[in-house]
Design a protein around this motif. Sequence first.
Motif, PDB file in Angstrom:
ATOM      1  N   PRO A   1       0.893  -1.280  -0.264  1.00 38.58           N
ATOM      2  CA  PRO A   1      -0.140  -0.088  -0.115  1.00 38.58           C
ATOM      3  C   PRO A   1       0.834   1.290   0.081  1.00 38.58           C
ATOM      4  O   PRO A   1       0.498   2.417  -0.483  1.00 38.58           O
ATOM      5  N   LEU A   2       2.040   1.268   0.746  1.00 40.44           N
ATOM      6  CA  LEU A   2       2.719   2.600   0.676  1.00 40.44           C
ATOM      7  C   LEU A   2       3.398   2.824  -0.766  1.00 40.44           C
ATOM      8  O   LEU A   2       3.408   3.945  -1.146  1.00 40.44           O
ATOM      9  N   VAL A   3       3.767   1.601  -1.347  1.00 36.03           N
ATOM     10  CA  VAL A   3       4.152   1.852  -2.942  1.00 36.03           C
ATOM     11  C   VAL A   3       3.070   2.536  -3.706  1.00 36.03           C
ATOM     12  O   VAL A   3       3.196   3.388  -4.485  1.00 36.03           O
ATOM     13  N   PHE A   4       2.138   1.827  -3.368  1.00 34.90           N
ATOM     14  CA  PHE A   4       0.807   2.027  -4.166  1.00 34.90           C
ATOM     15  C   PHE A   4       0.516   3.650  -4.083  1.00 34.90           C
ATOM     16  O   PHE A   4       0.280   4.445  -4.915  1.00 34.90           O
ATOM     17  N   TYR A   5       0.605   4.273  -2.886  1.00 36.70           N
ATOM     18  CA  TYR A   5       0.015   5.561  -2.478  1.00 36.70           C
ATOM     19  C   TYR A   5       1.002   6.395  -3.056  1.00 36.70           C
ATOM     20  O   TYR A   5       0.955   7.361  -3.645  1.00 36.70           O
ATOM     21  N   ALA A   6       2.355   5.918  -2.808  1.00 41.10           N
ATOM     22  CA  ALA A   6       3.491   6.861  -3.296  1.00 41.10           C
ATOM     23  C   ALA A   6       3.455   7.259  -4.899  1.00 41.10           C
ATOM     24  O   ALA A   6       3.961   8.371  -5.119  1.00 41.10           O
ATOM     25  N   LEU A   7       2.846   6.450  -5.603  1.00 40.47           N
ATOM     26  CA  LEU A   7       3.261   6.405  -7.257  1.00 40.47           C
ATOM     27  C   LEU A   7       1.738   7.247  -7.705  1.00 40.47           C
ATOM     28  O   LEU A   7       1.897   7.016  -8.903  1.00 40.47           O
ATOM     29  N   TRP A   8       0.640   7.126  -6.884  1.00 41.76           N
ATOM     30  CA  TRP A   8      -0.324   7.693  -7.497  1.00 41.76           C
ATOM     31  C   TRP A   8      -0.713   9.005  -6.982  1.00 41.76           C
ATOM     32  O   TRP A   8      -1.474   9.218  -5.744  1.00 41.76           O
ATOM     33  N   PRO A   9      -0.298  10.382  -7.417  1.00 47.97           N
ATOM     34  CA  PRO A   9      -0.738  11.386  -6.883  1.00 47.97           C
ATOM     35  C   PRO A   9      -1.881  11.936  -6.667  1.00 47.97           C
ATOM     36  O   PRO A   9      -2.247  12.768  -5.675  1.00 47.97           O
ATOM     37  N   TRP A  10      -2.864  11.055  -7.435  1.00 44.95           N
ATOM     38  CA  TRP A  10      -4.291  11.627  -7.248  1.00 44.95           C
ATOM     39  C   TRP A  10      -4.856  11.283  -5.835  1.00 44.95           C
ATOM     40  O   TRP A  10      -5.804  12.002  -5.214  1.00 44.95           O
ATOM     41  N   ILE A  11      -4.434  10.337  -5.280  1.00 47.94           N
ATOM     42  CA  ILE A  11      -4.718   9.828  -3.680  1.00 47.94           C
ATOM     43  C   ILE A  11      -3.889  10.370  -2.518  1.00 47.94           C
ATOM     44  O   ILE A  11      -4.136  10.157  -1.527  1.00 47.94           O
ATOM     45  N   TRP A  12      -2.837  11.266  -3.136  1.00 42.71           N
ATOM     46  CA  TRP A  12      -2.352  11.862  -1.916  1.00 42.71           C
ATOM     47  C   TRP A  12      -3.100  12.851  -0.995  1.00 42.71           C
ATOM     48  O   TRP A  12      -2.883  12.926  -0.022  1.00 42.71           O
ATOM     49  N   ARG A  13      -4.345  13.431  -1.514  1.00 38.78           N
ATOM     50  CA  ARG A  13      -5.111  14.044  -0.815  1.00 38.78           C
ATOM     51  C   ARG A  13      -6.681  13.350  -0.791  1.00 38.78           C
ATOM     52  O   ARG A  13      -6.951  12.665  -1.722  1.00 38.78           O
ATOM     53  N   ASP A  14      -7.321  13.311   0.270  1.00 33.62           N
ATOM     54  CA  ASP A  14      -8.587  12.981   0.628  1.00 33.62           C
ATOM     55  C   ASP A  14      -8.399  11.403   0.274  1.00 33.62           C
ATOM     56  O   ASP A  14      -9.327  10.811  -0.562  1.00 33.62           O
ATOM     57  N   THR A  15      -7.265  10.861   0.846  1.00 34.07           N
ATOM     58  CA  THR A  15      -7.216   9.187   0.311  1.00 34.07           C
ATOM     59  C   THR A  15      -8.187   8.617   0.314  1.00 34.07           C
ATOM     60  O   THR A  15      -8.524   7.655  -0.602  1.00 34.07           O
ATOM     61  N   LEU A  16      -8.710   8.291   1.499  1.00 32.73           N
ATOM     62  CA  LEU A  16      -9.675   7.328   1.894  1.00 32.73           C
ATOM     63  C   LEU A  16     -11.338   7.487   0.915  1.00 32.73           C
ATOM     64  O   LEU A  16     -11.621   6.382   0.190  1.00 32.73           O
ATOM     65  N   PRO A  17     -11.704   8.713   0.876  1.00 36.18           N
ATOM     66  CA  PRO A  17     -12.778   9.032  -0.081  1.00 36.18           C
ATOM     67  C   PRO A  17     -12.386   8.722  -1.427  1.00 36.18           C
ATOM     68  O   PRO A  17     -13.289   7.993  -2.394  1.00 36.18           O
ATOM     69  N   ARG A  18     -11.441   9.031  -1.899  1.00 35.42           N
ATOM     70  CA  ARG A  18     -11.000   8.527  -3.522  1.00 35.42           C
ATOM     71  C   ARG A  18     -10.621   7.018  -3.708  1.00 35.42           C
ATOM     72  O   ARG A  18     -10.893   6.742  -4.670  1.00 35.42           O
ATOM     73  N   LEU A  19     -10.071   6.468  -2.644  1.00 31.54           N
ATOM     74  CA  LEU A  19      -9.862   5.046  -2.884  1.00 31.54           C
ATOM     75  C   LEU A  19     -11.303   4.210  -2.860  1.00 31.54           C
ATOM     76  O   LEU A  19     -11.602   3.264  -3.668  1.00 31.54           O
ATOM     77  N   ARG A  20     -12.216   4.839  -2.258  1.00 30.13           N
ATOM     78  CA  ARG A  20     -13.478   4.212  -1.899  1.00 30.13           C
ATOM     79  C   ARG A  20     -14.129   4.510  -3.264  1.00 30.13           C
ATOM     80  O   ARG A  20     -14.638   3.819  -3.883  1.00 30.13           O
ATOM     81  N   GLU A  21     -14.034   5.628  -4.059  1.00 28.60           N
ATOM     82  CA  GLU A  21     -14.633   5.963  -5.282  1.00 28.60           C
ATOM     83  C   GLU A  21     -13.951   4.967  -6.247  1.00 28.60           C
ATOM     84  O   GLU A  21     -14.674   4.631  -7.063  1.00 28.60           O
ATOM     85  N   TYR A  22     -12.675   4.856  -6.237  1.00 28.46           N
ATOM     86  CA  TYR A  22     -11.962   4.107  -7.388  1.00 28.46           C
ATOM     87  C   TYR A  22     -12.557   2.576  -7.047  1.00 28.46           C
ATOM     88  O   TYR A  22     -12.713   1.939  -8.197  1.00 28.46           O
ATOM     89  N   ALA A  23     -12.662   2.030  -5.952  1.00 21.98           N
ATOM     90  CA  ALA A  23     -13.056   0.422  -5.865  1.00 21.98           C
ATOM     91  C   ALA A  23     -14.381   0.460  -6.063  1.00 21.98           C
ATOM     92  O   ALA A  23     -14.797  -0.490  -6.899  1.00 21.98           O
ATOM     93  N   SER A  24     -15.383   1.649  -5.811  1.00 18.74           N
ATOM     94  CA  SER A  24     -16.651   1.388  -6.300  1.00 18.74           C
ATOM     95  C   SER A  24     -16.835   1.431  -7.832  1.00 18.74           C
ATOM     96  O   SER A  24     -17.831   0.697  -8.090  1.00 18.74           O
ATOM     97  N   PHE A  25     -15.907   2.140  -8.510  1.00 17.64           N
ATOM     98  CA  PHE A  25     -16.307   2.299 -10.053  1.00 17.64           C
ATOM     99  C   PHE A  25     -16.121   0.876 -10.477  1.00 17.64           C
ATOM    100  O   PHE A  25     -16.699   0.617 -11.512  1.00 17.64           O
ATOM    101  N   HIS A  26     -15.003   0.050  -9.824  1.00 18.58           N
ATOM    102  CA  HIS A  26     -14.853  -1.162 -10.542  1.00 18.58           C
ATOM    103  C   HIS A  26     -15.663  -2.266  -9.863  1.00 18.58           C
ATOM    104  O   HIS A  26     -16.147  -3.183 -10.625  1.00 18.58           O
TER     105      HIS A  26
END
Length: 622
Positions: free
Chosen positions: A265-290
């Motif tokens: 998860p640390l590597v995942f977070y470090a390499l995707w700037p879109w989730i640097w802010r509002d991380t949990l809501p954006r991860l939920r949005e990403y998971a929900s999409f798929h």
Amino acid sequence: MRQTARPAPLALADGAIALALAATYVALLLATAGDLGYARDEGFYFFAASRYGAWFQALLEAPRAALDPGVIDAAWSVNHEHPGLIKSLFALSNLVLQKRLGLFAMEGTSYRFPAMVLSGAGVALVYLWGTQARDRIAGASAAALFAMMPRYFYHAHLACFDAPIVTVWAVCAYAYWRSLRDGGALWPVLTGVTFGLALDTKHNSWFLPIVCVAHAIAVELTERIVAPAAATELPPREAAAAAPAPPRGGRRALAALAAMATIGPLVFYALWPWIWRDTLPRLREYASFHLNHEYYNMEFLGRNYWTPPMPRAYAPVMTAATVPVVTLCLFAAGLLASARERLLYPLARAATRLVPAGGGRALAAARALAARLRPPARDPGGTALLWFLAVAAVYGAWLSPSTPIFGGTKHWMTAYPFVALFAGAAFSAAVRRARLALRALARPRRGAGARADVAAPAGGARGSALARAARGPLAPALLGAAVIAAPVAETLHAHPWALSSYTPLVGGAPGAATLGLNRTFWGYTTGAVVAYLNEHVPPRGTVYIHDTAGQAWDMLLRDGRLRKDIRGVGAVAGADFALYHHEKHMLGQAYQAWVAFGTTSPDHVAGLDGVPVILVYRNTMR
């Protein structure tokens, strides 16, 4: 019981062979990319990568301004339903290799190049894994069979995520396997890192923990229950030699799983700037999409599927219809051989304990079977089980009638390296059997009716030739050529129509069309008619581009494959020409062209083996 020696370090020759395989595959992909049109999704990723590239450029020139949250969101919110790693590679390749170094004749190839390199790395990995787990013949044949799958060969060209995730997924599984086999701290760390890279590549990386956890549990149970129980049934002398090693696989697996859960998860977070802010809501949005992905149309056996229930037979039928038959046969042989070696022996030993002493024939049969089987060699990596679970977990998703089928075979391609590895193991076993047969033929044999002390001639020069063939590389080379010939022919023949290609098992492309299997999707076959359009479209003429994405059409213009004055439009009415990519649910597009253009006859038809795939209509009303 057979003992496995401590794993030897990677031979220099194997590293060189792996690099050569990767380089050859990338060169082949580059050589065949020029006539391959751009898929609809590629167009979206070209645009996203261009925005990421602008951000990377800004990061070099004004780092503080580029790291402002608003600037990051403006760049990375584009196509944020998919992670950023592979699109970042597309962007960097275009920035450095194309715009600065000018390495490619077409700009589109610069975006595609990272996926090609990763695909070549996947072929090299299959060779290395097959060689380390079995032998070089297994590794080489597995790599060749994997590389020459027509659908995979097509996807390996594209600026998409489907071929890259195949490689990254397999690399993570390989690092996990090395963690169990070799121990130490390096491989668990690499397992965590590669899992993070997989997370940042595509959402089907979520299957990796399922595979690894199931495998870790099975290894632990095997070490603590099955192996000791099987050893107790051996004769005393064999049991002493076969005393199981101290259980280590479970602890090693736990270290790798812990690294996946923390480092990944640390590597995942470090390499995707879109989730640097509002991380949990954006991860939920990403998971929900798929997890709640919309359904697209796909034809299967003459029926168009758009909403659930989806056909459970889709994945196995499409695999049988698109993967070369020889590859599937070898896969089945390798899987069955592994099951026989790893399952049948302990089951037979267990049966001798479970059948009552007075079991008569049943007990005698169990003992006879156990006596005929050889105890399996120790395998601290649980190799065959890991390969099987990797295949089963991926295909298991299609047991659910709610799993979408719109992506065709690309959604389960992560299983293909493991299919190829089983096939390579079976081919290696076939070569061993062929060599034994040649040695038997080369031996002197007694002639019928001859005196016991007089042997029949061995065949002289023939016997010597057979003996040399049994020892040398001739037998594996000839067998290998026979096995790989059909996959190579099918793969190269299908290009650039690979999504229309089907194996002889269903009658090739014509048989598949008769059966009602999907002919194409993604609008990429526009690349096959650019020569016609360049010749026939009038100056500043218009073409209705149908299923081709606007950005994909624009890339054909930027590459110089289409005349710069030809304009793509989004409506058939008023256009000079209209493209129609044949899909069952899109027949209405052809009807619109008939009405608008005053004709039902296409001016140009292109496709594979006589099967129409893309049709071009000319406006006769002008």
